[in-house]
Design a protein around this motif. Structure first.
Motif: not given
Length: 291
Positions: A175-181, A197-204
């Motif tokens: 995750x981009x907010x609280x993790x370390x992508x 296929x990429x799975x990313x919670x944060x679309x931006x």
């Protein structure tokens, strides 16, 4: 952006909208709180690409996201959702984050894995972290639940799905907010010729991912704005979903990345949805390859 600021902004803008749009109209308030959040929409799309192998032609992917269990979404709803997923007979299932709203405060977390175990997907079930999965000291709680449920939890890593000698690549980032992508780390040792296929919670994060030869990115996080105004669109766009918040986007000019942002199932901060129905997404892969 700090979570505290985001929360204040969300509440202020959402309350302002509700006051302006509904005023003291109890019917409008009731619809946004008790009706639309339960109006599940199942959306269906075909995904075509020359790099999708013939062995994957007509294989079905289901994405679900942002249940936020414990805040306006309960285990009974999750159980009904799982029945709907299995009725659709997916080959692959992706969960793109935010399982519980506050993991360390959710009293029925022990009941989640037995439900998720019932999801049937012969080619694999995959999950990634959302910001709420990390929040509330939830990282280990979420990891334990998803692994017990039989999901492969991808944390800046990739896996292949194989059928009869043909493969596609699944990449999952933090995750981009609280993790370390780390898309670079997640992309290590990938076969560049495969459909990815990429799975990313944060679309931006799609802007950065477009440099890594990704074909399709699936995201959540935005709830489609959760509350929208006609002719204005999403009222509230959380951090890392400010640019892309619902549906399809094409990113990049040469071999563009296709991004799809799922509206999610639950709500957060406020128990309302308006013009942003909860969503379950079905993607059917279409091969343009002769291999």
């Amino acid at each position: 952006m700090p979570e505290k600021v985001s929360r204040r902004s969300f509440l202020k803008r959402a309350l302002g909208f509700l006051s302006a749009a509904f005023g003291i109209n109890a019917g409008g308030y009731y619809y946004a709180r008790d009706i639309e959040p339960r109006l599940l929409e199942i959306t269906n799309y075909k995904i075509s690409d020359n790099t999708i192998p013939q062995a994957f032609h007509n294989k079905k992917i289901i994405q679900f996201s942002d249940t936020h269990l414990g805040f306006h979404y309960d285990l009974k709803q999750l159980e009904e959702l799982i029945k709907k997923i299995n009725k659709l007979k997916p080959d692959i299932v992706f969960f793109t984050g935010d399982l519980m709203d506050e993991p360390n405060k959710y009293k029925e977390s022990n009941k989640i894995a037995p439900l998720l175990q019932k999801i049937k997907a012969p080619l694999g079930r995959f999950a990634i972290y959302g910001n709420h999965d990390h929040g509330g000291y939830g990282s280990d709680i979420y990891k334990s639940i998803m692994e017990e449920a039989g999901f492969i939890l991808l944390l800046n890593e990739n896996r292949k799905i194989e059928i009869s000698g043909s493969s596609i690549q699944i990449i999952g980032i933090d995750d981009a907010m609280l993790g370390r992508p780390d898309i670079k780390l997640a992309s290590e040792n990938m076969d560049e010729s495969l459909y990815k296929i990429l799975l990313s919670h944060a679309p931006d994060l799609a802007d950065g991912a477009s440099a890594f030869n990704i074909n399709l990115q699936l995201s959540g996080h935005s709830h489609g704005g959760q509350i929208k105004l006609p002719f204005f669109g999403a009222l509230v766009k959380p951090p890392h979903a400010e640019r892309y918040h619902e549906g399809f986007y094409e990113i990049g000019s040469q071999s563009p990345l296709t991004l799809y942002v799922n509206r999610g199932l639950g709500t957060t901060r406020m128990p309302f949805r308006f013009l942003s129905k909860p969503e379950l997404t079905v993607f059917t892969l279409q091969s343009n390859s002769k291999k």
